[in-house]
Motif scaffolding. Structure first.
Motif, PDB file in Angstrom:
ATOM      1  N   ARG A  17      17.139  -9.109 -47.233  1.00 49.69           N
ATOM      2  CA  ARG A  17      17.911 -10.137 -47.663  1.00 49.69           C
ATOM      3  C   ARG A  17      19.301  -9.708 -48.147  1.00 49.69           C
ATOM      4  O   ARG A  17      20.311 -10.246 -48.537  1.00 49.69           O
ATOM      5  CB  ARG A  17      17.302 -11.317 -48.293  1.00 49.69           C
ATOM      6  CG  ARG A  17      16.139 -12.080 -47.678  1.00 49.69           C
ATOM      7  CD  ARG A  17      15.390 -12.937 -48.369  1.00 49.69           C
ATOM      8  NE  ARG A  17      13.983 -13.493 -48.033  1.00 49.69           N
ATOM      9  CZ  ARG A  17      13.233 -14.123 -48.807  1.00 49.69           C
ATOM     10  NH1 ARG A  17      13.528 -14.358 -49.873  1.00 49.69           N
ATOM     11  NH2 ARG A  17      11.939 -14.186 -48.351  1.00 49.69           N
ATOM     12  N   LEU A  18      18.883  -8.357 -48.548  1.00 48.40           N
ATOM     13  CA  LEU A  18      20.162  -7.542 -49.311  1.00 48.40           C
ATOM     14  C   LEU A  18      20.007  -5.996 -48.976  1.00 48.40           C
ATOM     15  O   LEU A  18      18.835  -5.593 -48.764  1.00 48.40           O
ATOM     16  CB  LEU A  18      19.930  -7.644 -50.739  1.00 48.40           C
ATOM     17  CG  LEU A  18      20.734  -6.821 -51.747  1.00 48.40           C
ATOM     18  CD1 LEU A  18      22.321  -7.304 -51.319  1.00 48.40           C
ATOM     19  CD2 LEU A  18      20.599  -6.816 -53.096  1.00 48.40           C
ATOM     20  N   LEU A  19      21.144  -5.471 -48.342  1.00 48.71           N
ATOM     21  CA  LEU A  19      21.101  -3.909 -47.824  1.00 48.71           C
ATOM     22  C   LEU A  19      21.957  -3.423 -49.011  1.00 48.71           C
ATOM     23  O   LEU A  19      23.055  -3.784 -49.044  1.00 48.71           O
ATOM     24  CB  LEU A  19      21.736  -4.062 -46.436  1.00 48.71           C
ATOM     25  CG  LEU A  19      21.847  -2.756 -45.867  1.00 48.71           C
ATOM     26  CD1 LEU A  19      20.464  -2.087 -45.794  1.00 48.71           C
ATOM     27  CD2 LEU A  19      22.630  -2.780 -44.571  1.00 48.71           C
ATOM     28  N   LEU A  20      21.405  -2.216 -49.602  1.00 49.16           N
ATOM     29  CA  LEU A  20      22.114  -1.333 -50.278  1.00 49.16           C
ATOM     30  C   LEU A  20      22.441   0.060 -49.759  1.00 49.16           C
ATOM     31  O   LEU A  20      21.073   0.426 -49.108  1.00 49.16           O
ATOM     32  CB  LEU A  20      21.104  -1.203 -51.795  1.00 49.16           C
ATOM     33  CG  LEU A  20      20.685  -2.635 -52.458  1.00 49.16           C
ATOM     34  CD1 LEU A  20      19.703  -2.240 -53.598  1.00 49.16           C
ATOM     35  CD2 LEU A  20      21.884  -3.445 -52.998  1.00 49.16           C
ATOM     36  N   MET A  21      23.412   0.515 -49.755  1.00 49.17           N
ATOM     37  CA  MET A  21      23.848   1.524 -49.266  1.00 49.17           C
ATOM     38  C   MET A  21      24.380   2.665 -50.336  1.00 49.17           C
ATOM     39  O   MET A  21      25.461   2.105 -50.761  1.00 49.17           O
ATOM     40  CB  MET A  21      24.594   1.658 -48.177  1.00 49.17           C
ATOM     41  CG  MET A  21      24.316   0.422 -47.166  1.00 49.17           C
ATOM     42  SD  MET A  21      25.117   0.268 -45.671  1.00 49.17           S
ATOM     43  CE  MET A  21      24.376   1.858 -44.624  1.00 49.17           C
ATOM     44  N   ASP A  22      23.813   3.627 -50.745  1.00 49.57           N
ATOM     45  CA  ASP A  22      24.444   4.806 -51.718  1.00 49.57           C
ATOM     46  C   ASP A  22      24.873   5.760 -51.183  1.00 49.57           C
ATOM     47  O   ASP A  22      24.481   6.650 -50.545  1.00 49.57           O
ATOM     48  CB  ASP A  22      23.123   5.089 -52.635  1.00 49.57           C
ATOM     49  CG  ASP A  22      23.665   5.828 -53.874  1.00 49.57           C
ATOM     50  OD1 ASP A  22      24.711   5.965 -54.186  1.00 49.57           O
ATOM     51  OD2 ASP A  22      22.810   6.414 -54.776  1.00 49.57           O
ATOM     52  N   GLU A  23      26.476   5.686 -51.080  1.00 47.38           N
ATOM     53  CA  GLU A  23      27.099   6.922 -50.220  1.00 47.38           C
ATOM     54  C   GLU A  23      26.592   7.573 -49.301  1.00 47.38           C
ATOM     55  O   GLU A  23      26.379   8.700 -49.049  1.00 47.38           O
ATOM     56  CB  GLU A  23      27.501   7.987 -51.470  1.00 47.38           C
ATOM     57  CG  GLU A  23      28.170   7.248 -52.657  1.00 47.38           C
ATOM     58  CD  GLU A  23      28.975   8.419 -53.433  1.00 47.38           C
ATOM     59  OE1 GLU A  23      29.961   8.845 -52.934  1.00 47.38           O
ATOM     60  OE2 GLU A  23      28.992   8.619 -54.538  1.00 47.38           O
ATOM     61  N   PRO A  24      26.280   6.587 -48.002  1.00 45.19           N
ATOM     62  CA  PRO A  24      25.414   7.139 -46.902  1.00 45.19           C
ATOM     63  C   PRO A  24      26.164   8.221 -46.188  1.00 45.19           C
ATOM     64  O   PRO A  24      25.547   8.937 -45.324  1.00 45.19           O
ATOM     65  CB  PRO A  24      25.300   5.843 -46.200  1.00 45.19           C
ATOM     66  CG  PRO A  24      26.405   4.957 -46.362  1.00 45.19           C
ATOM     67  CD  PRO A  24      26.596   5.313 -48.018  1.00 45.19           C
ATOM     68  N   LEU A  25      27.492   8.112 -46.321  1.00 46.62           N
ATOM     69  CA  LEU A  25      28.214   9.274 -45.607  1.00 46.62           C
ATOM     70  C   LEU A  25      28.581  10.470 -46.354  1.00 46.62           C
ATOM     71  O   LEU A  25      29.165  11.401 -46.005  1.00 46.62           O
ATOM     72  CB  LEU A  25      29.746   8.419 -44.903  1.00 46.62           C
ATOM     73  CG  LEU A  25      29.409   7.388 -44.280  1.00 46.62           C
ATOM     74  CD1 LEU A  25      30.664   6.834 -43.624  1.00 46.62           C
ATOM     75  CD2 LEU A  25      28.465   7.376 -43.243  1.00 46.62           C
TER      76      LEU A  25
END
Length: 360
Positions: A154-162
């Motif tokens: 229900r929530l997607l967290l992305m920590d500097e994926p690139l």
């Protein structure tokens, strides 16, 4: 009382000498970018939201309370997915096996994303039988993203994926991120210190410094502030949404209409009529004139009204905010030019926009 959809996050967390102190109300859908230099608190805030960092505070996600004071759901009871800088793929499993690992974690009745959808969104159909050590960095990150969304969060967290990718891999993966953004009906919180990534992906932006929020709001409005909380310098720009309405095959140009006017762009991506595009206009590429001068090389002449004039900290330059219809623009001029043209808020002028960049 019906809860208002959105994310409410209030945290007070001290880690040694570092204090995180934030109070945010974020949209319940689209991409919110946490932006700022390294060490400003972006990842700490993301870990607090995930429940990975002990912190007093409150967290509500689209009407569902995940934390109140010290009463906090443990990580495994928060319906979220976290994409880290490192992919964490299982080396003994193929791409298909890694995806099934995420998919099998969710009961059938709670699955909102199918395996076929995730594979299509991230372009993985030709990679399913490969092992992780046979993938490029960008391919591994796409697999990690697909595995994350297959948990139907229900929530997607992305920590500097690139951040661990080279420039070629970043360019390759960006369209897949855009597709993911446009396909998922859940909020995405995206940590980055890259202006280009934020400009291309974000709908809402939060600027952080020293553990606190220094600016936040819709991307278009926040970037157009004359106090420049992002400190972008030469990269100061605005982002606008437009619709392709006409193509000029002879000169390889296309016309993109926005609220307040239109811009002619290079037609180097085979745009279709009616296609939505996101456009970046740098402040340094916008000059102003008191009248329309058609006999000049600049293709884009847009009437606008001056809203604010702010001297910059660097000597001799001034930043001007204008509106064409409801769309804000920024123009960086020499202070001498501002004086010679006798510019002031409320004046009607013509923007001469030398170049624009399609970012989405």
């Amino acid at each position: 009382m019906t809860a208002i959809p959105g994310i409410e996050a209030r945290f007070h967390c001290r880690l040694g000498d570092f204090l995180l102190d934030v109070d945010l109300a974020l949209p319940g859908s689209g991409v919110t970018a946490l932006f700022g230099h390294s060490g400003c608190g972006k990842t700490t805030l993301l870990r607090c939201i995930a429940g990975l960092q002990a912190a007093s505070g409150t967290l509500t996600v689209n009407g569902e309370r995940w934390q109140s004071g010290t009463d906090s759901r443990p990580v495994h009871q928060r319906p979220l997915a976290y994409v880290f800088q490192e992919t964490g793929l299982f080396p003994h499993l193929s791409v298909r096996g890694n995806l099934h690992y995420g998919y099998r974690r969710i009961n059938r009745a709670e699955r909102r994303v199918t395996l076929e959808q995730a594979v299509a969104w991230l372009g993985l159909s030709h990679l399913l039988d490969r092992m992780p050590d046979k993938l490029s960095g960008g391919e591994r990150q796409r697999v990690a993203m697909a595995r994350a969304v297959l948990t139907s969060p229900r929530l997607l967290l992305m920590d500097e994926p690139l951040s661990a990718l080279d420039q070629a891999s970043k360019r390759e993966i960006m369209p897949y991120l855009e597709r993911l953004r446009d396909s998922l009906a859940i909020p995405i919180i995206y940590v980055s210190h890259s202006v280009a990534e934020v400009a291309r992906l974000a709908d809402h932006v939060v600027m952080m410094d020293n553990g606190r929020v220094t600016a936040e709001g819709p991307l278009q409005d926040t970037l157009a502030r004359t106090d420049q909380p992002f400190g972008l310098g030469e990269d100061t720009s605005i982002i606008l949404s437009a619709t392709v309405t006409e193509r000029d095959a002879q000169w390889q140009l296309c016309r993109a209409d926005f609220d307040g006017g239109h811009l002619w762009l290079r037609d180097d991506r085979d745009f279709a009529d009616g296609q939505q595009v996101r456009i970046q206009v740098l402040a340094r590429d916008v000059s102003l004139a008191l009248a329309a001068y058609p006999d000049q090389s600049t293709q884009n002449l847009v009437p606008a009204r001056i809203d604010a004039i702010t001297p910059e900290t660097s000597p001799g330059t001034t930043l001007i905010r204008l509106f064409a219809g409801k769309t804000p623009f920024l123009s960086r001029l020499t202070t001498r030019s501002v004086h010679q043209l006798d510019l002031a808020p409320g004046h009607q002028v013509w923007m001469q926009i030398k170049s624009v960049a399609i970012v989405d």
